[in-house]
Design a protein around this motif. Structure first.
Motif, short mmCIF file in Angstrom:
data_model
loop_
_atom_site.label_atom_id
_atom_site.label_comp_id
_atom_site.label_asym_id
_atom_site.label_seq_id
_atom_site.Cartn_x
_atom_site.Cartn_y
_atom_site.Cartn_z
N ARG A 148 33.61 30.26 38.14
CA ARG A 148 34.69 30.69 37.24
C ARG A 148 35.32 29.54 36.47
NH1 ARG A 148 36.12 35.75 41.19
NH2 ARG A 148 34.06 36.63 40.80
N LEU A 182 43.01 40.61 38.62
CA LEU A 182 42.63 39.31 39.19
C LEU A 182 43.79 38.79 40.02
CD1 LEU A 182 41.07 37.52 36.07
CD2 LEU A 182 39.84 38.66 37.92
N GLU A 226 40.37 31.80 41.26
CA GLU A 226 40.44 33.12 40.62
C GLU A 226 39.60 34.11 41.41
OE1 GLU A 226 39.49 33.40 36.25
OE2 GLU A 226 37.99 34.79 37.03
N LYS A 247 38.70 38.32 42.17
CA LYS A 247 38.89 39.70 41.76
C LYS A 247 39.58 40.39 42.94
CE LYS A 247 34.55 40.66 40.58
NZ LYS A 247 33.47 41.58 40.21
#
Lengths: 194, 296
Positions: free
Chosen positions: B149, B245, B210, B212
């Protein structure tokens, strides 16, 4: 078409001559109305228009959802912050969910999907992934034809959202704004590692 | 004899409702409720605030049509709307009320405990692997490729003894994981492994992790590893009303705060299962998704 009589600015209500102003907090935003009854009623009208608009489409970008909501609620205009706070309320109650996508510049954006259409969105995502792994390249228009048959309002955009999510995951990368390809080097990387 | 019978009949076992996708803290770390065999020893907090183990039993299971995503500044996960949690003053809060009343940001809860001494189980590794597969750009049975990411901050080579290969495709980075290798590393040192994996896979160019929402299983292991390092962490969600997120930020120059604020709570309208669990010690409460539950 009518004027909305609720606002995120207290001064707007004062200008309308309201003396007894009521307030509801939606997330970090305070929404003001001439009475709690009117405030709740207007929030309900906009919420219903959001739900109705979202249900009619596989996925929607925020600006398109805003436009459809304004039309659906019969409003001449609607402040972005007011729409955002009521959209947040619908997300909080689970009527909508958002999906993160990657744009051609690599920036993230979110699209909105009605909860009754989430499984459909994910099914088409799987379908697009399998086409991509077979064909190596996938055009938005070709996916649109597969999903919707004929073009209607927003069908191209919903198809593009599916491919944009595949770009976010990393399965695909943009060729241009009309097509994506399987990210090169995966199979190579894995085979080399074996 | 008669008195004893009366007492036993009047005894009501403390119980609580949780979602089947909730994570309970067992002696092998975070485990999904749906994967637990009952009765099961799990961690909780006693009336003196001590971290201790008690046995929980299964009571009932019920189909429900929604669950709640709830995040504090130090933990996040899925609850039943009927789950009850304890705030830092010992007050009971119904998780569904946090959504309905939008009162999440006014609530303060205990921070998750340090679990760095716990050993991870093979079942927990399977749960982590399942999450990795769901998030993978490409997966092929026992290995998978994850899009990193971030990009700029990755040192492509030299990930120490536990080397996770990173390849560059276009302007993006991808890491390749082999199931047998990563499982072995988790067994050897889960905290080090999850930290290294997160540094490569989850760290963005802004220096935050980060995740989900659906990667909460990995998230709770990561948060526990960071907590074990005595780092203070801060969870950032999109808004108080919803998030897709979850960003985990390391806070510099602060000792770990014991009390954390609620940051986000919302419903997810999807069929789920609500599981009721019970236990016998009324002065003890189990930990679920890093939050202390309350009976009743």
């Amino acid at each position: 078409m009518r004027e909305l009589n609720i606002s995120v600015r207290k001064s707007d209500l004062e200008k309308m001559g309201c003396s007894d102003i009521s307030c509801r907090r939606l997330g970090g935003v305070a929404v003001y109305g001439p009475s709690i009854h009117v405030l709740d009623q207007e929030i309900e009208v906009i919420s219903a228009a959001i739900n109705h608009s979202a249900k009619d489409h596989l996925s929607l970008a925020k600006n398109v959802l805003g436009k459809l909501t304004r039309e659906g609620a019969g409003l001449e205009s609607m402040e972005k912050r007011l729409f955002g706070s009521i959209l947040g309320r619908q997300l909080r109650f689970g009527h909508l969910d958002s999906i993160v996508c990657a744009s051609i510049s690599g920036a993230y954006f979110r699209v909105y999907v009605h909860y009754t259409r989430l499984s459909e969105f994910h099914d088409w995502l799987g379908h697009a992934k399998s086409i991509l792994s077979k064909e190596g390249i996938l055009e938005v228009m070709s996916l649109e034809k597969t999903i919707f048959g004929v073009r209607r309002y927003n069908t191209w955009s919903s198809s593009a959202h599916i491919l944009s999510h595949l770009v976010y995951i990393g399965t695909a990368e943009y060729v241009d704004e009309y097509s994506v390809r399987l990210t090169p080097g995966f199979c190579h990387a894995i085979c080399q590692d074996r | 004899m008669n008195i004893q019978c009366v007492l036993r009949r009047d005894f009501v076992m403390p119980s609580v409702k949780i979602d089947k996708q909730s994570l309970m803290l067992t002696q092998e770390g975070w485990s999904l409720v749906s994967d637990l065999d009952f009765p099961r020893a799990v961690y909780g907090i006693d009336r003196h605030g001590r971290f201790s183990v008690e046995k929980i039993v299964f009571q009932s299971r019920e189909d429900i049509n929604k669950r709640v995503f709830f995040a504090t500044e130090s933990a996040f996960g899925f609850f039943s709307p009927n789950s009850k949690i304890c705030d830092n003053s010992g007050k009971k809060l119904l998780v569904g009320d946090l959504v309905e009343n939008m009162s999440v940001a006014e609530k303060y809860l205990e921070s998750i405990p340090d679990i760095s001494t716990l050993k991870i189980s093979c079942k927990s590794i399977d749960e982590i692997w399942h999450v990795l597969r769901e998030s993978a750009a490409y997966d092929d049975k026992d290995q998978l490729v994850l899009r990193c990411r971030g990009g700029r901050l990755i040192g492509v080579n030299g990930m120490g003894s536990q080397e996770i290969p990173v390849v560059k495709c276009g302007d993006r980075f991808f890491c390749t994981l082999k199931r047998d290798q990563i499982s072995l590393w988790f067994i050897e040192d889960w905290a080090k492994t999850i930290r290294e994996l997160a540094e490569i896979w989850l760290k963005t160019n802004d220096g935050v992790f980060e995740l989900k929402r659906s990667e909460y299983v990995v998230g709770m292991w990561l948060l526990s590893a960071l907590r074990g390092d005595k780092n203070d962490i801060n969870i950032i969600c999109d808004t108080q009303q919803h998030t897709v997120l979850v960003l985990v930020e390391m806070v510099d120059g602060q000792s770990t705060r014991a009390v954390k604020r609620g940051v986000c709570a919302f419903y997810i309208l999807t069929p789920s299962e609500e599981v009721t669990i019970g236990w016998s010690n009324s002065s003890w409460n189990p930990i679920v998704n890093g939050v202390v539950l309350a009976s009743g």
